[in-house]
Structures are given as structure tokens and as C-alpha cells.
Design an enzyme around this catalytic site. Sequence first.
Site, mmCIF file in Angstrom:
data_model
loop_
_atom_site.group_PDB
_atom_site.id
_atom_site.type_symbol
_atom_site.label_atom_id
_atom_site.label_comp_id
_atom_site.label_asym_id
_atom_site.label_seq_id
_atom_site.Cartn_x
_atom_site.Cartn_y
_atom_site.Cartn_z
ATOM 1 N N ASP A 217 -29.347 33.448 15.463
ATOM 2 C CA ASP A 217 -29.093 34.145 14.201
ATOM 3 C C ASP A 217 -28.072 35.261 14.325
ATOM 4 O OD1 ASP A 217 -31.124 32.533 13.206
ATOM 5 O OD2 ASP A 217 -32.675 34.024 13.605
ATOM 6 N N ARG A 521 9.356 24.379 22.793
ATOM 7 C CA ARG A 521 9.352 25.435 23.807
ATOM 8 C C ARG A 521 10.672 26.214 23.856
ATOM 9 N NH1 ARG A 521 5.290 25.211 27.667
ATOM 10 N NH2 ARG A 521 3.950 23.380 27.649
ATOM 11 N N GLY A 624 -2.702 25.962 32.780
ATOM 12 C CA GLY A 624 -2.621 27.411 32.825
ATOM 13 C C GLY A 624 -1.407 27.937 33.548
ATOM 14 N N MET A 694 -5.257 16.652 27.644
ATOM 15 C CA MET A 694 -6.459 16.624 26.810
ATOM 16 C C MET A 694 -6.945 18.044 26.536
ATOM 17 S SD MET A 694 -9.373 15.373 29.545
ATOM 18 C CE MET A 694 -10.697 15.517 28.369
#
Length: 815
Positions: A217, A521, A624, A694
Site C-alpha cells: 500500500d 547517436r 552499460g 533485449m
Amino acid sequence: MSQFFYGPHTHQTCHPLNMVGMLWIDVYNSVFQFPPISSNIAQSLKRKGTTFHRPKSTFKTTCAGGTVSVMFKQPFCATGMNAAVRATVRMGIYTGAKVYFVHEGYQGLVDGGDNIKLATWESVSMMLHLGGTVIGSARCMDFKEKWGRLKAACNLVKLGITNLCVIGGDGSLTGANQFRTEWSELLADLRKGGKISAEEANRSSHLNIMGMVGSIDNDFCGTDMTIGTDSALHRIIEVVDAITTTAQSHQRTFILEVMGRHCGYLALVTALACGADWVFIPEMPPEENWEEHLCKRLIAQRGRGSRLNVIILAEGAQDRNQKPITCDQVKNLVSKKLGFDTRSTILGHVQRGGTPSAFDRILGSRMGVEAVMALLEATPETPACVVSLSGNMAVRLPLMECVQVTKDVTVAMTEGRFEDAVKLRGKSFQNNWDTYKMLAHVTPPEMKSNINIAIINVGAPCAGMNAAVRAAVRVGIIQGHQMLAVHDGFDGLANGQIEPIIWAQVGGWTGKGGSNLGTKRHLPGKNIEQISLNITKFNIHSLIIIGGFEAYLGGLELVTAREMYEELCIPMVVIPATVSNNVPGSDFSIGADTALNTITMTCDRIKQSAAGTKRRVFIIETMGGYCGYLATMAGLSSGADDAYIYEEHYHSLVSLVTTTNKLWINYTTQFLYNLYSEEGKGTFDCRMNVLGHMQQGGTPSPFDRNFGTKMGSKSVLWLTNKLKECYRHGRIFANMPDSACVLGMKKRSLVFQPLASLKDDTDFEHRIPKTEWWLRLRPILKILAKYDTVEMDTSEVAAMEHVIKKTGLVKGDKM
């Protein structure tokens, strides 16, 4: 304020027999520098040691191997609690304490016996991906009576337990605080009744309490998020996406009721994440005559070309007279008054189940580690605390202050002080509400501002970009501006691929991955002159650049070119959006959370394979670039044994003889695979997985939708104010450093930082910030993987904070 530091460097050997079913995370294309140590590759498999030592002045003598902590939870289990259980057990054992499970909540504490069991390191293995709680939960009326608490106290004293870690809601935590408050009295009664000896009473003279809030909650004041909330949002959004597909096809109106009891957080964030037309929350009931306003709102949406309507209803929704508003009531209103084909769905307990999200796993792990730290530092004078999340920081708050403010929300709603109720929910809740009101309940003005704001996506696409564009477009239109869409990045800006974009065009964009505007890019570079000409040609007064490190670099190039091209002297804002999370000026980037969940889900499946086949090591490569954010966070959320990243150099592996003192070795995934394949012959198998693109795709997570929506909205509001400041002599002229900023999340708030000021904190060669906050989480990864010596800095999280000082205690009509 305190800080961990290195003790003597001991090493734990990664013997092949100990590596069965291991999971390693390797960041893409990591490179490290090593001094020559040994030519023996087997010796190189030793891991860097990781036990921590704290200055003696901050430790009680009972902490060094003698303190016993116990953990349990109460009813209403939330997905992600197992991560907290795992972290608490392993951190406790790591510090030399005994850790006990208390099964079935307070009932197990009262009944004792087999309900209180010693936990081991292995007993919490393979549980990160499990929903619910492995130690069980039950309602307990006995604990509400003093005789029940006497039995519970006796059970704890007999085992020498003096630290209690409670995972639950405000009721469970309040009960724990009462237990602690009357501890001395309980000991006296037990001593008087001959249940415990004087020695036992003296040994257990005080009880320390630390709480972690587990609730979908998110109704506990003092924390931005409770364990389980993000996972619940994942379940809700999955259903909403599925429902909106059929609603769009059949031109239907759907009403969805979500959980939350008397808190509207789930409903509010769901409404933001799916672009709902209306939301009912208990903290802010609709105005009088809301039925007519709702119908007008739905008709207006259909008039703008929308083929569906979505209404989100919190289960505690009420009107201004505190009468419940139900799904059936809203359904009958819409179907009878408007004649729309209307359906209602009550999601129910599906929201509580399922696999925990990456965010909840990391949150539970961080809270579990911090809870143990707090218990070991506690004194008899330390109040019962709760570990909370504020921005990206784990903080400790006095338990009863949080409970009091939580109760104040209910009082404010009962007394009709709804504005106060929203404020007491906290800054995050209030920001969500303000953003939703702006996007859903404000009619665009008839008077236009004559301001043109262009939006451009730059760099690799990522989930959440479209949510930011949608929010920026709609808030801009609400401000009276004309919004322009630039297609295909800076190339499109140079080639004139610019067109107006209207309200209806961005409908439904929050749930779409990738970049609907198109992105490249390429940097402005040689096209600067053509870009400046098009800025004049299309009369662009300000620019929103959404993207990753290329967006940051492109913004810097445009700012630098202002000296030569006056047309570029317009306000600009860069919104970080990249799976790499490597944009200076922001702790988080849009898209990183979605990528992290994709990696975590894949790792779960790989671990299942590893556990089934045995004697197998998996090496997984994440995206990354040189930024190790995804690798580190994925390691935490999946329970990896290590995460190799560029930012942390390794000094334990050399397989070649060199005449110099240094040797550069490329720690690629292939290199690690070859290494472990060679060493594992006859003992274990090695497998390699490259997750690839992906990680960039998929449906945006609730966090990325919400984050993108707020970033897009805030950027337009900032530009609107900046344009007023820069309006001189009938034209826009902005050449000050603060007229071109990065909008980012820094610790606890969204802030604008000049692009130029971020250059000193940027490693341009490796495309990463020089300061990365998440590196402070790497020791947690190592501790939970059972390293021997860990340096852990807790200087920013050890201090007690006060929630009442921030919110103000509400009395009557005054704050």
C-alpha cells in the site's frame, strides 16, 4: 556518523567445488590494470577479502559474535520481503551474531519451540526470486494481551535474544514498540514468577527494535517506498496494459479498482503510468458534483480522438462526505449517462503475488543490511527505529514518529482536511498528485503563448522515453505553447525533420517502449550551422533533449557553439534517458529500471538452470559501456557472487610474464569464460550469456513511466520560467550557464544543474561521471556473497532523522 574501513586483507579461495551454480555478472567490455602477482591462474581465482571492521568506539562489546538478533514479520506479506530476510540473516551472521527465524509472525514468538529456529547462511539461499515470505506470517491476538507478550519475552530471554527486526506494517511495528517499552516490566514479572533467573534477566536487560516496512500500500509515512510496492505496481501495470488493448479495439471505458486500503498511492501512480483519464484516491476526494465533471472529461477525451477511457479507483475511494465510491457506482454512471460500453475490474490479491521486481529486491537487501547495522549500534537510550528510503538514500527514522504522522493522515481525511492529508503523505506523493492534476484535469488555455518548444531524442532508444515526450507535450500545450517534434535526433534537427505535435498524437505513449520520435547517436558536430539555421527557420525558442551520454555531449556542443551562433542562445534542458545510467548530474536515468528488470528476470531463469544441472558457472554480460551500474544492481537483485565492473580495479589475476610493473588485461566476457572453462575441467562447466539489445527494449516499468512523466513535466515548467527570464527587447536571448541544464535526480530531489558545471565531474574518455553514488552499494553485494573483508562507508545513512520536523504535526487546521 561512522565509516567502515579495511581490516587485514584475508582472502577466500574460490575453489571449483565451491562454485557449483554460481552466477557472475560481467559488465560489457571491462578493462582493468594489474600488477604482476603470480603466473598461477588457479591462485588468481582467489577473491578479494571482504569482512568489515568498525572503530571500537562505535561498537558495543556484545556485538562481537555474542549479540543475537531475531527477525520475523506480521500478516499482509509483500513481495520482496524475502530479500530483506536474506540480507538481515547474512549481514547478522557476517557480523558474528546469531540470527533466528521466528516463523508465523507474533504467534510464533508467543508459541516459541520450533517456531524460533537458528538461521544459517544456506537457509536463505535461492529465495530472492520468491514472492511472499518463506518464514510465514499469521495474525496473532495473543500478542495483544499482556500474558501473550510475557510468553514471547520469556522465549526471547531463554535464547538470549536482545535484538528484534520486524518486517511489517504500522500495526506490527507499533506492537513491537509497545513490546520494547514494557520490556523491563515484563522481565520483572518473569523474574517474580520464577520463569527466568537473575542472570538471564541481567543478560537481557534491554531490547532493541528495528523495523522495515513491508506493504504494497505504501501507506507508511516517512519513506518514499515500502517493500512490495514496486512489485505490486508491476502486476497492476501488466493488467492495465492488457486491458487497454481490448478497450482500444472496442472503444470501451474501463474502471479498475486497485488495492491500497486508505492510501491512494497505487492508484495515483497507476494513473500516471497508464495515462488514466480519472483517478479516485481517498486523500483527495473529487469536488462536489464530480459526476458531471467526470462525464465531461470522458467526452472531451473521446472528442480528441481517443478510442478508450481508463478510470483508476483506489479501494478506499470516497467522496467529500466520506461516502465510499465503488466500481459499480462509477460504471452505472458512465454507461447510463453517456451510453459508453463500460467494464469494471477489481484486481484483488493478484497485486500481492508474483516475482519481486528488481527494485524491491535491492530495496529489501539495502534495508536488511541497514537494519542490522542499526541494531548493532543501538543503546538502551536509542528509540525504536524504522529503516526508510528517501530518494536513493537509506535513512533511519524514529518508529513512533512515523506511526504518528501515518495516523495524522487518517485524522486529516476524517476531518476533511484533504490538502493536509496529501502533504502528510510526503513530498513524493504530493509531486505525483500535482503532476497528475496538471496532465489530466487542466483544460488547455485558449490564449496561446507564441512560444515554440522542440523535443528531440538522442542516443540509443530506451523504455520510458515516450512517457517523457508525452508529458512534455501535454504540459507544454497546457502552458499555451506550441510543441514541435524533432525526428531522428540531431540529424533530424539539421535536416529540418521538425513538425508540430498535438495532444492526441501522444495518447497512449506512456506504455510504449523505444522512441516514437526516432533517435540517432550522431552529435551536432559539423551540422551546427545547419541546426542554428533551422532553429531560426522553425522559430524554436527552447529545446528539450532526451537521451543518454550523447544527449549530454550534444547539449555541451550546442552551449559551446553559442559564441559563434547567436541562434543557439535559447534555454535547453537535457533529460537523462539511457539503460547505462551514465549521464552526469543524475543518480538515475529513464530506462535503466526497465533494463534492470529484464536482466534480473533472465538471471532468475539462468539460476534455475544452474541449480537444476549442478556444477555449473554462468557468466552474464550486461550493457552499460564502462558504467557498472547495471552489472552491480543486477548482481544485487539476482544474488550474484560477483560483478566485474570498470570502476573497481582487480589486482588478483595475471597469467603472463611481463618485464614492466604493470599489465593491462581486457576483462571481457570471453576472457572470463576461457579462464573458468580452463580451471573447471573435470569439476564444473562454464556457460556464457550475452544479453545484448533485449535490455534496451520491452514495455517500460512503472518506475520508468512515472519517472519519465515527472521529468518531462518538470522540464517544460522550468523552461517556461526560464523563457520569461530570458525575454529581452522582444526576443529570447539565453547565454548564461544556468540556461542550459541537466534535469536529474540527486539523492532526494529533482534538480537542474548547468551543463558547463558538470564537465569537471565527467570522465569523457570512458563516458561516465567521476562520482557514482551506487558504488557505495557494492560492499552489500560482497557481504551477501560472503567475502571476507569489506570496506563499507555508512557516513551518509547512520544519523537518525525526524519525520515530524519535515512534515509538521497536524493539529486542527494548522500545520
